[in-house]
Design a protein around this motif. Structure first.
Motif, PDB file in Angstrom:
ATOM      1  N   UNK A 235      48.086  41.593  17.641  1.00  0.00           N
ATOM      2  CA  UNK A 235      47.491  42.573  16.720  1.00  0.00           C
ATOM      3  C   UNK A 235      47.831  43.955  17.245  1.00  0.00           C
ATOM      4  N   UNK A 236      48.635  44.701  16.471  1.00  0.00           N
ATOM      5  CA  UNK A 236      49.137  45.983  16.948  1.00  0.00           C
ATOM      6  C   UNK A 236      48.973  47.065  15.885  1.00  0.00           C
ATOM      7  N   UNK A 237      48.104  48.042  16.126  1.00  0.00           N
ATOM      8  CA  UNK A 237      47.928  49.152  15.174  1.00  0.00           C
ATOM      9  C   UNK A 237      49.126  50.096  15.200  1.00  0.00           C
ATOM     10  N   UNK A 238      49.530  50.573  14.034  1.00  0.00           N
ATOM     11  CA  UNK A 238      50.512  51.643  13.902  1.00  0.00           C
ATOM     12  C   UNK A 238      49.875  52.758  13.086  1.00  0.00           C
ATOM     13  N   UNK A 239      50.609  53.854  12.878  1.00  0.00           N
ATOM     14  CA  UNK A 239      50.056  54.940  12.065  1.00  0.00           C
ATOM     15  C   UNK A 239      49.815  54.500  10.623  1.00  0.00           C
ATOM     16  N   UNK A 240      50.674  53.622  10.121  1.00  0.00           N
ATOM     17  CA  UNK A 240      50.611  53.260   8.707  1.00  0.00           C
ATOM     18  C   UNK A 240      49.730  52.051   8.442  1.00  0.00           C
ATOM     19  N   UNK A 241      49.691  51.087   9.371  1.00  0.00           N
ATOM     20  CA  UNK A 241      49.005  49.829   9.093  1.00  0.00           C
ATOM     21  C   UNK A 241      48.705  49.092  10.393  1.00  0.00           C
ATOM     22  N   UNK A 242      47.979  47.981  10.249  1.00  0.00           N
ATOM     23  CA  UNK A 242      47.729  47.079  11.361  1.00  0.00           C
ATOM     24  C   UNK A 242      48.680  45.897  11.198  1.00  0.00           C
ATOM     25  N   UNK A 243      49.567  45.707  12.166  1.00  0.00           N
ATOM     26  CA  UNK A 243      50.537  44.611  12.100  1.00  0.00           C
ATOM     27  C   UNK A 243      50.016  43.412  12.883  1.00  0.00           C
ATOM     28  N   UNK A 244      50.029  42.243  12.240  1.00  0.00           N
ATOM     29  CA  UNK A 244      49.589  40.997  12.867  1.00  0.00           C
ATOM     30  C   UNK A 244      50.758  40.021  12.836  1.00  0.00           C
ATOM     31  N   UNK A 245      51.165  39.542  14.006  1.00  0.00           N
ATOM     32  CA  UNK A 245      52.303  38.632  14.113  1.00  0.00           C
ATOM     33  C   UNK A 245      51.805  37.293  14.647  1.00  0.00           C
ATOM     34  N   UNK A 246      52.001  36.228  13.879  1.00  0.00           N
ATOM     35  CA  UNK A 246      51.539  34.893  14.264  1.00  0.00           C
ATOM     36  C   UNK A 246      52.733  34.092  14.773  1.00  0.00           C
ATOM     37  N   UNK A 247      52.554  33.434  15.926  1.00  0.00           N
ATOM     38  CA  UNK A 247      53.628  32.655  16.546  1.00  0.00           C
ATOM     39  C   UNK A 247      53.159  31.238  16.851  1.00  0.00           C
ATOM     40  N   UNK A 248      54.099  30.289  16.812  1.00  0.00           N
ATOM     41  CA  UNK A 248      53.776  28.893  17.113  1.00  0.00           C
ATOM     42  C   UNK A 248      54.097  28.518  18.546  1.00  0.00           C
ATOM     43  N   UNK A 249      54.841  29.321  19.258  1.00  0.00           N
ATOM     44  CA  UNK A 249      55.271  28.938  20.592  1.00  0.00           C
ATOM     45  C   UNK A 249      56.531  28.089  20.518  1.00  0.00           C
ATOM     46  N   UNK A 250      56.621  27.079  21.375  1.00  0.00           N
ATOM     47  CA  UNK A 250      57.824  26.257  21.434  1.00  0.00           C
ATOM     48  C   UNK A 250      57.989  25.303  20.272  1.00  0.00           C
ATOM     49  N   UNK A 251      56.885  24.874  19.663  1.00  0.00           N
ATOM     50  CA  UNK A 251      56.947  23.926  18.550  1.00  0.00           C
ATOM     51  C   UNK A 251      57.160  24.687  17.248  1.00  0.00           C
ATOM     52  N   UNK A 252      58.304  24.464  16.615  1.00  0.00           N
ATOM     53  CA  UNK A 252      58.615  25.188  15.372  1.00  0.00           C
ATOM     54  C   UNK A 252      58.503  24.305  14.140  1.00  0.00           C
ATOM     55  N   UNK A 253      57.839  23.178  14.244  1.00  0.00           N
ATOM     56  CA  UNK A 253      57.689  22.276  13.105  1.00  0.00           C
ATOM     57  C   UNK A 253      56.752  22.878  12.061  1.00  0.00           C
ATOM     58  N   UNK A 254      56.856  22.447  10.788  1.00  0.00           N
ATOM     59  CA  UNK A 254      55.944  22.937   9.743  1.00  0.00           C
ATOM     60  C   UNK A 254      54.477  22.687  10.076  1.00  0.00           C
ATOM     61  N   UNK A 255      54.185  21.545  10.699  1.00  0.00           N
ATOM     62  CA  UNK A 255      52.792  21.246  11.052  1.00  0.00           C
ATOM     63  C   UNK A 255      52.264  22.238  12.075  1.00  0.00           C
ATOM     64  N   UNK A 256      53.101  22.595  13.064  1.00  0.00           N
ATOM     65  CA  UNK A 256      52.681  23.570  14.076  1.00  0.00           C
ATOM     66  C   UNK A 256      52.495  24.944  13.438  1.00  0.00           C
ATOM     67  N   UNK A 257      53.371  25.287  12.484  1.00  0.00           N
ATOM     68  CA  UNK A 257      53.229  26.563  11.798  1.00  0.00           C
ATOM     69  C   UNK A 257      51.933  26.652  11.024  1.00  0.00           C
ATOM     70  N   UNK A 258      51.576  25.575  10.333  1.00  0.00           N
ATOM     71  CA  UNK A 258      50.331  25.580   9.565  1.00  0.00           C
ATOM     72  C   UNK A 258      49.122  25.690  10.491  1.00  0.00           C
ATOM     73  N   UNK A 259      49.125  24.958  11.619  1.00  0.00           N
ATOM     74  CA  UNK A 259      48.005  25.021  12.558  1.00  0.00           C
ATOM     75  C   UNK A 259      47.839  26.440  13.118  1.00  0.00           C
ATOM     76  N   UNK A 260      48.954  27.063  13.488  1.00  0.00           N
ATOM     77  CA  UNK A 260      48.876  28.418  14.031  1.00  0.00           C
ATOM     78  C   UNK A 260      48.363  29.398  12.977  1.00  0.00           C
ATOM     79  N   UNK A 261      48.840  29.267  11.748  1.00  0.00           N
ATOM     80  CA  UNK A 261      48.407  30.173  10.674  1.00  0.00           C
ATOM     81  C   UNK A 261      46.929  29.983  10.350  1.00  0.00           C
ATOM     82  N   UNK A 262      46.474  28.743  10.312  1.00  0.00           N
ATOM     83  CA  UNK A 262      45.056  28.490  10.030  1.00  0.00           C
ATOM     84  C   UNK A 262      44.177  29.056  11.143  1.00  0.00           C
ATOM     85  N   UNK A 263      44.600  28.852  12.393  1.00  0.00           N
ATOM     86  CA  UNK A 263      43.827  29.413  13.500  1.00  0.00           C
ATOM     87  C   UNK A 263      43.809  30.922  13.468  1.00  0.00           C
ATOM     88  N   UNK A 264      44.932  31.526  13.068  1.00  0.00           N
ATOM     89  CA  UNK A 264      45.018  32.986  13.032  1.00  0.00           C
ATOM     90  C   UNK A 264      44.100  33.579  11.973  1.00  0.00           C
TER      91      UNK A 264
END
Length: 338
Positions: A235-264
């Motif tokens: 979570x990184x504030x800038x002058x224009x907006x708050x940028x939020x970047x969600x990452x899965x780590x080493x597992x790039x499968x769709x299931x891992x992406x959904x779990x990371x997004x839901x947790x975020x």
């Protein structure tokens, strides 16, 4: 540590309050030297903003900006209430729809009628609260009885209603004159009493932030990285907006992406609340199929609903980012901790 704890202490020499639930920091209020939300002014209209439908006002704390200006002319005094913290270099946001809010009651001078929180469903309790309200309230001001009235002592409710009704009558009768601060907004300790109404252990000893783990939790908020168990987000504030970047780590499968997004999205409102962040928020989610978007939206809406800060889910951008608009009702923690 299990249970709810409210710690009332000071942070960097200013008043602060922390809500811990099962040993985890859930909310944090820190005072500043800026006008507090809820402060009531008698302000003086200055000049309208052409094309924007608003007007600048003069107050003891500097220029204010009011959006609703129908029937308002320069030089006219009026009662306004601070709705949030101003961005750097901008006027204090105010409204002319003033409220008088306490632990059990909200008095609404411009909106007559008596209303009870919909979360109170017991009919006997509702009838009892109406009887108390009709007995105490006089005049034409309206009243909202908050959910905290459920299970509260009737005498305390009646006393709270009476105090707010008396204050409202005094302030509303004092609308003429020069610019003046009529009521100061509540500080962190008063806000904790007013809004954190669920049963909790209250600790007021000096140094309780350190002993209760609050300082450690605050220290973790200094960084942009937020671990999620399944992945992480930044979570990184800038002058224009708050940028939020969600990452899965080493597992790039769709299931891992959904779990990371839901947790975020479930964790994001708490993180924004603790960090004091608002305005435009753009979430760069981990790669996930479009068919999962509705599930992500549902989880985010539920998390937003449980949060007290007004937040709107704007929608998806063409590039697949999710955008929010969040009210700026707190000062960024990064500025408080300087």
């Amino acid at each position: 540590m299990k249970g709810r704890t409210i710690a009332l202490d000071h942070l960097n020499g200013v008043e602060a309050a922390a809500l811990m639930v099962d040993g985890r920091l859930q909310d944090l209020l820190v005072d500043t030297d800026l006008p507090r939300p809820g402060t009531l002014y008698r302000a003086i209209a200055m000049r309208p903003m052409k094309g924007q439908g608003g007007m600048f006002l003069n107050s003891p704390d500097g220029p204010c900006y009011l959006r609703q200006i129908k029937g308002l002319s320069p030089g006219q005094p009026l009662l306004v209430q601070v709705t949030g913290y101003a961005e750097s270099g901008k006027a204090i946001p105010v409204t002319n729809r003033v409220l008088f809010k306490s632990r059990y009651a909200i008095v609404t001078p411009e909106a007559p009628g008596i209303n009870i929180s919909r979360s109170i469903r017991d009919e006997e309790v509702r009838v009892s609260l109406l009887e108390i309200a009709h007995e105490v309230m006089t005049g034409e001001a309206g009243l909202i009885l908050r959910s905290s009235c459920a299970g509260a002592d009737p005498d305390e409710i009646a006393e709270d209603i009476g105090a707010m009704a008396t204050l409202a009558a005094q302030v509303m009768a004092d609308a003429s004159g020069e610019a003046e601060t009529l009521v100061e907004g509540d500080g962190p300790h008063a806000l904790a009493w007013r809004d954190w109404t669920d049963p909790a252990e209250v600790i007021t000893e000096s140094g309780c932030f350190e002993h209760g783990g609050v300082l450690d939790a605050i220290e973790a908020l200094r960084g942009a990285h937020v671990p999620l168990g399944e992945g992480s987000m930044y979570i990184e504030p800038t002058r224009a907006l708050i940028a939020v970047d969600v990452n899965t780590g080493g597992d790039t499968s769709p299931a891992a992406g959904l779990k990371a997004n839901m947790g975020a999205v479930r964790e994001l409102p708490r993180q924004l609340r603790l960090r004091g962040l608002g305005g435009q928020i753009t979430i760069d989610l981990a790669p996930t199929p479009k068919k999962d978007r509705r599930q992500i939206e549902t989880a985010l809406r539920a998390a937003i609903k449980a949060d007290q800060v007004e937040t709107t889910l704007v929608g998806w951008t063409p590039m697949g980012n999710l955008e929010l608009q969040r009210k700026r009702d707190r000062i960024p923690l990064s500025e408080v901790l300087k």
